[in-house]
Design a protein around this motif. Structure first.
Motif, PDB file in Angstrom:
ATOM      1  N   ASN A  79       0.823  -1.206   0.000  1.00  0.00           N
ATOM      2  CA  ASN A  79       0.000   0.000   0.000  1.00  0.00           C
ATOM      3  C   ASN A  79       0.861   1.262   0.000  1.00  0.00           C
ATOM      4  O   ASN A  79       1.968   1.268   0.544  1.00  0.00           O
ATOM      5  CB  ASN A  79      -0.935   0.013   1.209  1.00  0.00           C
ATOM      6  CG  ASN A  79      -2.035  -1.004   1.054  1.00  0.00           C
ATOM      7  OD1 ASN A  79      -2.590  -1.176  -0.026  1.00  0.00           O
ATOM      8  ND2 ASN A  79      -2.352  -1.686   2.132  1.00  0.00           N
ATOM      9  N   LEU A  80       0.329   2.311  -0.595  1.00  0.00           N
ATOM     10  CA  LEU A  80       1.050   3.595  -0.678  1.00  0.00           C
ATOM     11  C   LEU A  80       1.415   4.129   0.701  1.00  0.00           C
ATOM     12  O   LEU A  80       2.486   4.687   0.888  1.00  0.00           O
ATOM     13  CB  LEU A  80       0.168   4.640  -1.377  1.00  0.00           C
ATOM     14  CG  LEU A  80       0.302   4.770  -2.878  1.00  0.00           C
ATOM     15  CD1 LEU A  80      -0.570   5.895  -3.369  1.00  0.00           C
ATOM     16  CD2 LEU A  80       1.732   5.002  -3.296  1.00  0.00           C
ATOM     17  N   GLU A  81       0.508   3.964   1.657  1.00  0.00           N
ATOM     18  CA  GLU A  81       0.712   4.461   3.028  1.00  0.00           C
ATOM     19  C   GLU A  81       2.040   3.972   3.600  1.00  0.00           C
ATOM     20  O   GLU A  81       2.753   4.706   4.281  1.00  0.00           O
ATOM     21  CB  GLU A  81      -0.448   3.997   3.905  1.00  0.00           C
ATOM     22  CG  GLU A  81      -0.466   4.598   5.280  1.00  0.00           C
ATOM     23  CD  GLU A  81      -1.083   5.984   5.307  1.00  0.00           C
ATOM     24  OE1 GLU A  81      -0.451   6.884   5.876  1.00  0.00           O
ATOM     25  OE2 GLU A  81      -2.177   6.160   4.742  1.00  0.00           O
ATOM     26  N   SER A  82       2.400   2.714   3.288  1.00  0.00           N
ATOM     27  CA  SER A  82       3.624   2.134   3.856  1.00  0.00           C
ATOM     28  C   SER A  82       4.890   2.651   3.170  1.00  0.00           C
ATOM     29  O   SER A  82       5.996   2.427   3.674  1.00  0.00           O
ATOM     30  CB  SER A  82       3.564   0.613   3.799  1.00  0.00           C
ATOM     31  OG  SER A  82       3.327   0.180   2.489  1.00  0.00           O
ATOM     32  N   LEU A  83       4.759   3.344   2.048  1.00  0.00           N
ATOM     33  CA  LEU A  83       5.939   3.899   1.362  1.00  0.00           C
ATOM     34  C   LEU A  83       6.410   5.201   2.009  1.00  0.00           C
ATOM     35  O   LEU A  83       7.479   5.707   1.671  1.00  0.00           O
ATOM     36  CB  LEU A  83       5.637   4.142  -0.118  1.00  0.00           C
ATOM     37  CG  LEU A  83       5.310   2.913  -0.965  1.00  0.00           C
ATOM     38  CD1 LEU A  83       5.084   3.322  -2.412  1.00  0.00           C
ATOM     39  CD2 LEU A  83       6.406   1.870  -0.881  1.00  0.00           C
ATOM     40  N   ASN A  84       5.629   5.740   2.945  1.00  0.00           N
ATOM     41  CA  ASN A  84       6.013   6.989   3.616  1.00  0.00           C
ATOM     42  C   ASN A  84       7.230   6.813   4.522  1.00  0.00           C
ATOM     43  O   ASN A  84       7.797   7.797   4.979  1.00  0.00           O
ATOM     44  CB  ASN A  84       4.828   7.550   4.418  1.00  0.00           C
ATOM     45  CG  ASN A  84       3.762   8.103   3.513  1.00  0.00           C
ATOM     46  OD1 ASN A  84       4.055   8.647   2.455  1.00  0.00           O
ATOM     47  ND2 ASN A  84       2.513   7.944   3.911  1.00  0.00           N
ATOM     48  N   ARG A  85       7.633   5.588   4.789  1.00  0.00           N
ATOM     49  CA  ARG A  85       8.813   5.369   5.637  1.00  0.00           C
ATOM     50  C   ARG A  85      10.119   5.692   4.893  1.00  0.00           C
ATOM     51  O   ARG A  85      11.156   5.836   5.511  1.00  0.00           O
ATOM     52  CB  ARG A  85       8.841   3.933   6.163  1.00  0.00           C
ATOM     53  CG  ARG A  85       9.075   2.878   5.094  1.00  0.00           C
ATOM     54  CD  ARG A  85       9.134   1.498   5.672  1.00  0.00           C
ATOM     55  NE  ARG A  85       7.841   1.165   6.264  1.00  0.00           N
ATOM     56  CZ  ARG A  85       7.615   0.125   7.054  1.00  0.00           C
ATOM     57  NH1 ARG A  85       8.585  -0.689   7.336  1.00  0.00           N
ATOM     58  NH2 ARG A  85       6.426  -0.117   7.541  1.00  0.00           N
ATOM     59  N   PHE A  86      10.060   5.783   3.568  1.00  0.00           N
ATOM     60  CA  PHE A  86      11.250   6.122   2.788  1.00  0.00           C
ATOM     61  C   PHE A  86      11.424   7.642   2.736  1.00  0.00           C
ATOM     62  O   PHE A  86      10.454   8.387   2.781  1.00  0.00           O
ATOM     63  CB  PHE A  86      11.149   5.552   1.369  1.00  0.00           C
ATOM     64  CG  PHE A  86      11.118   4.056   1.326  1.00  0.00           C
ATOM     65  CD1 PHE A  86      12.277   3.311   1.495  1.00  0.00           C
ATOM     66  CD2 PHE A  86       9.924   3.369   1.141  1.00  0.00           C
ATOM     67  CE1 PHE A  86      12.256   1.930   1.468  1.00  0.00           C
ATOM     68  CE2 PHE A  86       9.889   1.989   1.107  1.00  0.00           C
ATOM     69  CZ  PHE A  86      11.054   1.269   1.279  1.00  0.00           C
ATOM     70  N   ASN A  87      12.678   8.110   2.626  1.00  0.00           N
ATOM     71  CA  ASN A  87      12.971   9.542   2.576  1.00  0.00           C
ATOM     72  C   ASN A  87      12.553  10.147   1.241  1.00  0.00           C
ATOM     73  O   ASN A  87      12.422   9.444   0.236  1.00  0.00           O
ATOM     74  CB  ASN A  87      14.474   9.787   2.804  1.00  0.00           C
ATOM     75  CG  ASN A  87      14.892   9.367   4.200  1.00  0.00           C
ATOM     76  OD1 ASN A  87      14.114   9.444   5.142  1.00  0.00           O
ATOM     77  ND2 ASN A  87      16.131   8.912   4.332  1.00  0.00           N
ATOM     78  N   ASP A  88      12.389  11.473   1.253  1.00  0.00           N
ATOM     79  CA  ASP A  88      12.012  12.192   0.042  1.00  0.00           C
ATOM     80  C   ASP A  88      13.066  11.981  -1.047  1.00  0.00           C
ATOM     81  O   ASP A  88      14.271  12.044  -0.781  1.00  0.00           O
ATOM     82  CB  ASP A  88      11.915  13.690   0.358  1.00  0.00           C
ATOM     83  CG  ASP A  88      10.563  14.249  -0.030  1.00  0.00           C
ATOM     84  OD1 ASP A  88       9.774  13.504  -0.639  1.00  0.00           O
ATOM     85  OD2 ASP A  88      10.299  15.419   0.280  1.00  0.00           O
ATOM     86  N   GLY A  89      12.624  11.751  -2.287  1.00  0.00           N
ATOM     87  CA  GLY A  89      13.536  11.608  -3.415  1.00  0.00           C
ATOM     88  C   GLY A  89      14.204  10.247  -3.513  1.00  0.00           C
ATOM     89  O   GLY A  89      15.073  10.046  -4.357  1.00  0.00           O
ATOM     90  N   THR A  90      13.815   9.306  -2.679  1.00  0.00           N
ATOM     91  CA  THR A  90      14.419   7.965  -2.692  1.00  0.00           C
ATOM     92  C   THR A  90      13.887   7.138  -3.861  1.00  0.00           C
ATOM     93  O   THR A  90      12.742   7.300  -4.266  1.00  0.00           O
ATOM     94  CB  THR A  90      14.102   7.217  -1.375  1.00  0.00           C
ATOM     95  OG1 THR A  90      14.452   8.040  -0.288  1.00  0.00           O
ATOM     96  CG2 THR A  90      14.845   5.909  -1.273  1.00  0.00           C
ATOM     97  N   ARG A  91      14.727   6.265  -4.371  1.00  0.00           N
ATOM     98  CA  ARG A  91      14.284   5.297  -5.380  1.00  0.00           C
ATOM     99  C   ARG A  91      13.861   4.034  -4.639  1.00  0.00           C
ATOM    100  O   ARG A  91      14.674   3.377  -3.978  1.00  0.00           O
ATOM    101  CB  ARG A  91      15.423   4.997  -6.351  1.00  0.00           C
ATOM    102  CG  ARG A  91      15.057   3.991  -7.406  1.00  0.00           C
ATOM    103  CD  ARG A  91      16.237   3.694  -8.318  1.00  0.00           C
ATOM    104  NE  ARG A  91      15.992   2.517  -9.117  1.00  0.00           N
ATOM    105  CZ  ARG A  91      15.205   2.474 -10.174  1.00  0.00           C
ATOM    106  NH1 ARG A  91      14.579   3.562 -10.569  1.00  0.00           N
ATOM    107  NH2 ARG A  91      15.034   1.351 -10.841  1.00  0.00           N
ATOM    108  N   VAL A  92      12.585   3.701  -4.739  1.00  0.00           N
ATOM    109  CA  VAL A  92      12.028   2.537  -4.053  1.00  0.00           C
ATOM    110  C   VAL A  92      11.863   1.411  -5.070  1.00  0.00           C
ATOM    111  O   VAL A  92      11.040   1.498  -5.977  1.00  0.00           O
ATOM    112  CB  VAL A  92      10.655   2.868  -3.412  1.00  0.00           C
ATOM    113  CG1 VAL A  92      10.086   1.652  -2.721  1.00  0.00           C
ATOM    114  CG2 VAL A  92      10.792   4.030  -2.457  1.00  0.00           C
TER     115      VAL A  92
END
Length: 159
Positions: A79-92
């Motif tokens: 889910n998108l909500e769980s991607l908030n743990r990554f820093n701004d501008g990160t490649r996930v």
């Protein structure tokens, strides 16, 4: 409210069925176990589908025809909500999701779903995106990169 005021919700507690309390109780004589035999004995358990040694029905019926489940592509949902743990501008990507513990288990890849709100600008690389997830990622200024998984080619019989 104190500890002595606590009691279970209505209907949560049931009286135990008391077996073997005489014929008039309705649970006497065989105590709900039927007649004689293996299932009337204590400790008896026969696995589901066992027919006493006879070839079971599930094995007697021929297995033929098309089954779509064999050809499905299974994705690990994230889910998108769980991607908030990554820093701004990160490649996930897939490896980053595995390290974060968001994509565990065996599957053909990862699918990003649009549940929740994204608060960061990310470059997300995944095998599939839902339409809402793609719109939310690009709405925050991020980008979506689609990974094309190579499916193994099944050799076709030559005629």
């Amino acid at each position: 409210m104190r500890l002595h005021d606590l009691k279970p919700r209505p209907g949560a507690k049931h009286r135990r069925k008391r077996l073997g309390q005489g014929e008039s109780s309705g649970h006497g004589k065989t105590s709900g176990r039927g007649g004689k035999g293996q299932t009337a004995r204590s400790g008896s358990s026969i696995r589901i589908g066992f027919e006493g040694g006879q070839m079971p029905l599930i094995r007697r019926i021929p297995k033929r025809g098309f089954n779509n489940a064999r050809h499905t592509t299974r994705y690990i949902p994230v889910n998108l909500e769980s991607l908030n743990r990554f820093n701004d501008g990160t490649r996930v990507d897939f490896d980053a999701l595995r390290e974060a513990g968001l994509a565990n288990g065996a599957a053909a890849g990862v699918k990003i779903l649009g549940n929740g709100e994204l608060t960061r600008k990310l470059t997300v690389s995944a095998h599939a995106f839902s339409a809402s997830a793609k719109a939310k990622i690009e709405g925050k200024g991020g980008s979506c990169e689609l990974i094309i998984a190579n499916k193994p080619q099944v050799p076709r019989p030559q005629s």
